[in-house]
Scaffold this motif. Structure first.
Motif, PDB file in Angstrom:
ATOM      1  N   ASN A  14       0.826  -1.243  -0.011  1.00  0.00           N
ATOM      2  CA  ASN A  14      -0.096  -0.040   0.193  1.00  0.00           C
ATOM      3  C   ASN A  14       0.834   1.205  -0.075  1.00  0.00           C
ATOM      4  N   ALA A 227       1.244   6.445  -5.486  1.00  0.00           N
ATOM      5  CA  ALA A 227       0.788   4.922  -4.526  1.00  0.00           C
ATOM      6  C   ALA A 227      -0.480   5.604  -3.858  1.00  0.00           C
ATOM      7  N   LEU A 232       0.428   1.442  -7.380  1.00  0.00           N
ATOM      8  CA  LEU A 232       1.542   0.843  -6.724  1.00  0.00           C
ATOM      9  C   LEU A 232       2.619   0.498  -7.957  1.00  0.00           C
ATOM     10  N   VAL A 249       5.559  -5.238  -5.963  1.00  0.00           N
ATOM     11  CA  VAL A 249       4.248  -5.037  -5.502  1.00  0.00           C
ATOM     12  C   VAL A 249       3.608  -6.422  -4.965  1.00  0.00           C
TER      13      VAL A 249
END
Length: 477
Positions: A14, A227, A232, A249
């Motif tokens: 995240n 992000a 991402l 990722v």
């Protein structure tokens, strides 16, 4: 976030993981340093333009037969443009991304410099200054976002230190402008001396074009902003290429989508005045008003002040202005960069305001010197003021503006800061010729009120942004 020791790779799930990787990174990257340097380019041009026009006020006034009020309009037009540009730039920085805004704003600098150099009348010159202000206002919020989001949280090269670098960059640009004035003054024939300001203003297009070309080669989007948009994959690519942080990722990470961390259009400005941000906004806005008011009056009026104090030639004025900026203001800014991560922004800002209060009261008390000794005292007090600006509020007011808000609000936060800054500068630049005309050296009593207010605000509100992970607030709400 997990770490695979064998592959020394980080798994990003995240936006919070991306932020933590940058904040704790110990890797030094040439690409990241280049991005930081390019982020300072617009600041350099802003300061260069201020210093360049300062020496041309008398010639511009004579060429266009301007009144004191008209002179105020010409010199303050840049800040009117910057007020609009800062609000627009802050919004766009958070809305469409750092990279797109950063690549577009240099065109304003190039066009405005050329238009100003060729201006046939005061109206066109004022328009060119306004356009330059738009570019500056748009550039500052995105520049501060880059400096904050491409730096680690603590230690050498920290966010606070990188943001504070805007201050010595500013004074270096002022010094470059003075050096160029000196060179051209020495070599131009007497018949061209009245057009010195045109050459100086027009030359500003050259570094703007160079910065634009280099930005195109090296700049990337902020990985934190990417992000927070849910992208991402792009954030990880930037971590690998720019920071040399091996990252991938995570399989459970969400796909590309908008996240709830993205501020809504314009309503994000309301967030600056709610909850715990309200106190920070009040303090940052106060510093953003009083610091540029005092500095704009002194910095822009420095050639006029020196010629008034010393009653010497233009060459003396040029050399004295250069010495004050290079040896005192620039030195203070460099020390601010080295000390802010150790001492903190609040103590340095308070010390700087103290220096300025002493300097301005001393200048008001001494008045116009009648002999060489008193003139040297005045020179020393001007040096103290500029040193205090460099080490204190000059650097630290921007640290407060940039590090009081997380990434999701940083653009609008700095945009608001710059709007307040430019309103203050506009007021100072507009009324300075009038204050000089009617008060003479007693104007220093008026200017001294500004650092006094800043000192009181820091004492009462007491917020210290250095070393605090403000970006983490985006992920704890």
């Amino acid at each position: 976030m997990t770490d695979n020791a064998e592959q020394t790779s980080y798994i990003v799930h995240n936006a919070a993981d991306v932020s933590r990787l940058i904040n704790t990174s110990s890797v030094s990257s040439n690409n990241a340093r280049m991005i930081v340097a390019l982020a300072l380019g617009g600041i350099f041009l802003d300061a260069y333009d201020l210093g360049a026009l300062a020496f041309g006020v008398k010639d511009i006034t004579a060429q266009f037969a301007l009144s004191a009020t008209q002179v105020g309009m010409v010199v303050s037009a840049i800040t009117f443009g910057a007020i609009i540009g800062a609000l627009l730039g802050g919004y766009l920085t958070d809305k469409i991304g750092r990279y797109r805004v950063f690549m577009a704003d240099m065109f304003f600098f190039v066009f405005a410099a050329i238009l100003g150099a060729m201006a046939p009348n005061a109206e066109i010159l004022t328009l060119s200054r306004f356009i330059m202000g738009l570019g500056i206002g748009i550039d500052l919020p995105v520049a501060m976002a880059f400096l904050a989001e491409f730096s680690r949280l603590t230690g050498r090269g920290s966010k606070a230190a990188k943001i504070a670098m805007w201050c010595p960059t500013w004074y270096a640009a002022i010094s470059v402008a003075y050096l160029l004035v000196w060179v051209l003054y020495s070599f131009l024939p007497d018949s061209q001396s009245a057009y010195l300001w045109r050459y100086i203003v027009g030359f500003g297009a050259v570094p703007a074009l160079v910065i634009l070309m280099i930005r195109k080669k090296y700049m990337t989007e902020s990985p934190i902003w990417a992000a927070q948009q849910g992208d991402l994959a792009t954030a990880v690519i930037i971590l690998n290429s720019t920071y040399r942080i091996p990252a991938t990722v995570g399989s459970s990470a969400p796909g590309r989508q908008q996240t709830n961390q993205v501020p809504r259009p314009w309503t994000a400005y309301r967030s600056l005045f709610s909850g715990y941000y309200a106190k920070r906004t009040v303090l940052s806005s106060t510093l953003s008003f009083v610091s540029p008011f005092a500095y704009a009056a002194i910095a822009f009026g420095l050639p006029i002040i020196i010629s008034t104090l010393f009653a010497q030639s233009l060459l003396t004025t040029i050399l004295a202005s250069l010495a004050l900026n290079l040896f005192f203001a620039f030195t203070g800014g460099v020390l601010a960069v080295r000390w802010v991560a150790i001492i903190g922004a609040r103590p340095l800002a308070m010390a700087g305001y103290g220096c300025q209060i002493v300097a301005l009261i001393g200048l008001a008390w001494l008045g116009k010197p009648q002999d060489t000794l008193h003139a040297l005292y005045c020179f020393g007090l001007l040096a103290l003021f500029l040193f205090g600006q460099g080490v204190g509020p000059g650097a630290q007011s921007m640290v407060y503006a940039s590090l009081s808000y997380p990434a999701s609000l940083r653009g609008v936060g700095v945009g608001l800061n710059q709007t307040v800054t430019r309103i203050s500068s506009t007021l100072a630049l507009f009324i300075f010729p009038l204050l000089t005309l009617y008060l003479g050296t007693q104007l220093f009593w008026v200017i001294a009120c500004a650092p006094a207010i800043g000192l009181i605000a820091l004492k009462v509100l007491g917020w210290e942004p250095v070393g605090y992970d403000v970006d983490a607030e985006d992920y704890s709400r």
